[in-house]
Enzyme design. Structure first.
Site, PDB file in Angstrom:
ATOM      1  CD  GLU A 119      -0.359  -7.725 -14.233  1.00 15.76           C
ATOM      2  OE1 GLU A 119       0.005  -7.017 -13.274  1.00 15.76           O
ATOM      3  OE2 GLU A 119      -1.853  -7.771 -14.251  1.00 15.76           O
ATOM      4  CG  HIS A 172      -1.556  -1.264   1.540  1.00 12.87           C
ATOM      5  ND1 HIS A 172      -2.263  -1.539   2.836  1.00 12.87           N
ATOM      6  CD2 HIS A 172      -2.116  -2.383   0.780  1.00 12.87           C
ATOM      7  CE1 HIS A 172      -2.745  -2.483   2.997  1.00 12.87           C
ATOM      8  NE2 HIS A 172      -2.563  -3.118   1.505  1.00 12.87           N
ATOM      9  CB  CYS A 184       1.922  -0.420 -18.102  1.00 12.51           C
ATOM     10  SG  CYS A 184       1.529   0.261 -16.458  1.00 12.51           S
ATOM     11  NE  ARG A 232       6.346  -6.961  -8.393  1.00 15.95           N
ATOM     12  CZ  ARG A 232       5.740  -5.790  -8.265  1.00 15.95           C
ATOM     13  NH1 ARG A 232       6.562  -4.705  -8.325  1.00 15.95           N
ATOM     14  NH2 ARG A 232       4.369  -5.754  -8.106  1.00 15.95           N
ATOM     15  NE  ARG A 278      -0.002   1.751  -9.717  1.00 15.66           N
ATOM     16  CZ  ARG A 278       0.652   2.872 -10.178  1.00 15.66           C
ATOM     17  NH1 ARG A 278       0.345   4.272  -9.806  1.00 15.66           N
ATOM     18  NH2 ARG A 278       2.107   2.819 -10.677  1.00 15.66           N
ATOM     19  NE  ARG A 309      -4.185  -2.295 -11.771  1.00 18.30           N
ATOM     20  CZ  ARG A 309      -2.746  -1.948 -11.214  1.00 18.30           C
ATOM     21  NH1 ARG A 309      -1.904  -2.425 -11.909  1.00 18.30           N
ATOM     22  NH2 ARG A 309      -2.664  -1.627 -10.084  1.00 18.30           N
ATOM     23  CG  ASN A 369       6.473  -3.349 -12.355  1.00 13.96           C
ATOM     24  OD1 ASN A 369       7.522  -2.954 -12.829  1.00 13.96           O
ATOM     25  ND2 ASN A 369       5.748  -2.491 -11.516  1.00 13.96           N
ATOM     26  CG  ASP A 370       3.004  -9.084 -11.011  1.00 10.66           C
ATOM     27  OD1 ASP A 370       3.741  -9.297 -10.052  1.00 10.66           O
ATOM     28  OD2 ASP A 370       1.800  -8.872 -10.660  1.00 10.66           O
TER      29      ASP A 370
END
Length: 750
Positions: free
Chosen positions: A606, A364, A677, A640, A471, A507, A629-630
């Site tokens: 992802e 968060h 992204c 990660r 987001r 998203r 990222n994922d």
């Protein structure tokens, strides 16, 4: 100490206080402590071992061992019985110490004539400081009262160490909180900052560990506990709970606050001579030690509750903490063990940076830090015990390094780096209204990522062509209950209007893993990143998904709407999610509400599996966004969050670029727009290579748009693609060396 009676214990603590109050150097104080303890406990030896560094203990004072061994005898953590006490954080009581497994004989100390050993850790709230040991010639098992008495002495030593009682001429310890310290951490949000420390939960310092008036201390403790219980009752009566989960947490809070055994242990500590504050902290340290050793997640959380209650009780007793009116310094950099999204949003853009001991790159706090555009590093171990409010601090969110109280040479080099970055940003500002068009004529659309209304002004300043990723989870994470549909619709509508005609891609809710709603039952999963999260949770919780989709449709208010579903792993998941959105469109039509003038439904790619989905998936999706990222962590099987492996694999690895190229080609076959992204989209070299591989849309944090555009406008992407293919054909593992060499030869170096 005959059976360690309460009277004898108080006598020892009283003598300790007198010795510590004497006007003498630190070493003399430590020597006096060992003499007093050996005399009171009727042992031939008392020794104090303290940490010289994180892995080395040093004999710093002794009564009974050879004096010449002081400051000469050292051992590693885990080495010998003393090293084992330091490692496990628990006492060892051995009647025949030389016969114990792991015993190590130190010939320079002359300890061969001593049989029994009792050692206890010197620690303060989980911070290891050293070991306190007594030894006797006779084989004897020390009584429970004697173990307890030695633990009380160790606790007082820890408090006095925190207060600097053993610092000075001939000191055994260096002054605390004065020397420069560097911490290696994990980057959760890039950026650099210099400022002053602001502790979110400042450490309570107990200045009076020993007390003469047990009755008065008992009264202070009971009054403070009564106040604590009332505050917990108020939390329970004043909160509006979405379900029983959060109430259950606070009920556990109340159970601990009313625990008779907790109260009894603190009363016993006071009876033996400790102040109310010291008694609370002694039990808190014991809870912290248990917390570190408990494998069960539920029990760990309950011990964490007890730890938090102890902090609250200490603040009531001492009146210490940020709430007492301490003034936030200029350019504050927040330091905390961990922090929730609501607390971080309360600080807002006043902060220059955030450093956490815990946390994660997808937490968060990381989401909010990205939204606030402030650097964040996590896993900076022990920084909350080392930092003080107002300390100078430098955060390098590019390298994952924190400099606390830096030397002037380090600070100067860092300021030079910030100045160079500022100059570069000024150059990039001149490109704001220019397209990201390469020398070969190829044009790349650069979009920004967002998560708060406060992000939207960056659209103008950065030159972004739209929002490639908004987001939506922050509005869920920062509340104590599920947000209302009307509130969400109003927020999404403000986002669309703030974009002033530029496209915005929403998203849907991406929670789970380490993003857990405060009003939702936490699932204890062995690998949450691969577990029940994002679209999986959305499809299993149709009520939340339906409410959010309705809010998005109503926010469009007859204008265009772009919706993207996260973490799609197979075609059926996308088909089902898309179907639910179309059902809500039909329901809104029947209700007579305005429908989007143009509806675009896309998916985040992802997982490697989706790159090989049936052709029908690519035909059905209106657009695809590669979630770098994922995708990267799953492609390389490299978590990660794990510093040992997260940097092991290069984004410009030929295999990863081949996967990107494969996705681009499949999208080209069906005419499906595709973008990238993620963090790597905002790194100029990586962004240029993605564009060379065929990606024509990249979404990144606003601050990265200028540097990426600057590079793309200076290179020939067709030439870059040729270099990439040549490097791949040569058998290279990464194309980075070839790309950097090519850019250097052609004068395009960044």
């Amino acid at each position: 100490m005959p059976q360690g009676t309460e009277t004898e214990s108080r006598k020892l603590l009283g003598r300790l206080r007198e010795a510590l109050a004497e006007d003498s150097a630190g070493q003399a104080r430590l020597d006096r402590v060992t003499q007093l303890v050996a005399d009171s406990m009727q042992t031939e030896v008392c020794s104090i071992y303290l940490f010289r560094d994180s892995e080395t203990l040093e004999l710093c004072a002794t009564e009974g061992l050879k004096p010449e061994a002081v400051h000469q005898t050292r051992m590693r953590v885990g080495e010998g019985l003393v090293g084992r006490i330091a490692k496990v954080g628990r006492p060892i009581n051995a009647a025949n110490a030389p016969a114990e497994h792991g015993f190590r004989y130190m010939p320079e100390t002359g300890e061969e004539i001593y049989s029994s050993l009792l050692g206890v850790p010197i620690q303060r709230l989980g911070e290891r400081l050293g070991v306190l040991v007594v030894q006797s010639k006779d084989e004897r098992q020390y009584s429970e009262d004697e173990v307890y008495a030695l633990e009380v002495v160790a606790m007082v030593l820890a408090e006095m160490t925190e207060l600097g009682a053993f610092v000075g001429e001939g000191a055994a310890l260096a002054a605390r909180h004065q020397d420069p310290v560097m911490f290696r951490a994990t980057v959760a949000q890039e950026g650099t900052a210099e400022g002053r420390v602001w502790l979110h939960d400042p450490r309570v310092v107990v200045t009076n560990p020993i007390a003469d008036d047990p009755e008065g201390e008992h009264k202070r403790l009971h009054e403070a506990v009564d106040q604590l219980r009332l505050s917990v009752d108020d939390m329970l009566s004043n909160h509006d709970f979405a379900d029983g989960e959060q109430r259950g947490v606070l009920e556990a809070y109340r159970m601990f606050a009313n625990s008779r055994s907790w109260m009894r242990r603190m009363e016993e500590d006071i009876a033996r001579g400790l102040s109310a504050e010291a008694a609370v902290e002694k039990e808190q340290s014991a809870a912290r030690a248990r917390l570190q050793a408990v494998p069960d997640a539920y029990l760990r959380e309950r011990l964490q509750d007890l730890d938090d209650l102890s902090n609250r009780l200490l603040r009531i007793l001492t009146g210490q903490g940020n709430q007492t009116g301490a003034e936030m310094p200029d350019n504050p950099i927040l330091i905390a063990r961990n922090i929730g999204p609501g607390d971080l949003l309360d600080y807002g853009r006043k902060l220059k940076g955030v450093v956490l001991e815990q946390g994660s790159v997808g937490s968060h706090a990381a989401i909010v830090a990205r939204a606030l555009a402030i650097p964040l590093v996590v896993h900076a171990e022990r920084i909350t015990t080392e930092a003080l409010n107002g300390d100078q601090i430098i955060v390098d969110g590019e390298q994952g390094v924190v400099h606390l109280r830096p030397e002037e040479s380090v600070a100067k080099a860092f300021r030079d780096k910030i100045a160079m970055q500022a100059q570069a940003q000024e150059r990039y500002a001149g490109l704001r209204d220019q397209p990201a068009e390469a020398l070969c004529g190829t044009r790349v659309s650069l979009l920004m990522n967002a998560g708060l209304m406060a992000d939207l002004p960056s659209l103008e300043g950065s030159g972004a062509e739209g929002v490639g990723l908004f987001r939506t989870e922050l509005q869920f994470l920062t509340r104590n209950k599920v947000p209302r549909r009307g509130d969400l619709a109003a927020l999404y509508q403000r986002v669309i209007r703030a974009a002033k005609g530029r496209p915005v891609t929403f998203r849907t809710l991406d929670i789970g893993s380490d993003k857990v709603l405060p009003y939702m039952k936490r699932e204890d999963e062995p690998n949450p990143a691969l577990g029940w999260r994002a679209i999986r949770l959305g499809l299993d919780k149709p009520g939340i998904m339906r409410m959010q989709l309705q809010a998005l449709i109503r926010a469009a208010d007859g204008g265009p709407l772009n919706v993207m579903f996260p973490f799609i792993a197979q075609f059926d998941e996308f088909r089902e999610a898309r179907g639910r959105l179309l059902e809500e469109i039909e329901r809104e039509r029947k209700l007579g509400h305005p429908l989007p003038s143009k509806l675009q439904i896309g998916a985040m790619l992802e997982t490697p599996s989706l790159a090989f989905a049936p052709r029908q998936f690519f035909e059905l999706a209106d657009f695809i966004s590669i979630g770098g990222n994922d995708l990267k962590q799953f492609f390389f099987a490299a978590d990660r969050e794990n510093e040992r492996v997260r940097r092991r694999y290069d984004t410009l690895n030929v295999s990863f670029l081949a996967l990107i190229e494969h996705v681009v080609e499949r999208c080209a076959e069906t005419g499906t727009p595709v973008s990238f992204c993620g963090e790597d989209a905002g790194r100029p070299i990586e962004a240029m290579c993605f564009a060379a591989m065929g990606l024509r849309s990249l979404s990144m944090r606003p601050a990265s748009i200028g540097p990426v555009k600057h590079l793309i406008r200076r290179v020939d992407l067709k030439e870059a693609r040729r270099v990439i293919h040549e490097a791949r054909d040569s058998g290279a593992q990464s194309v980075r060396p070839a790309i950097m060499d090519w850019m250097g030869r052609t004068g395009w170096a960044v």
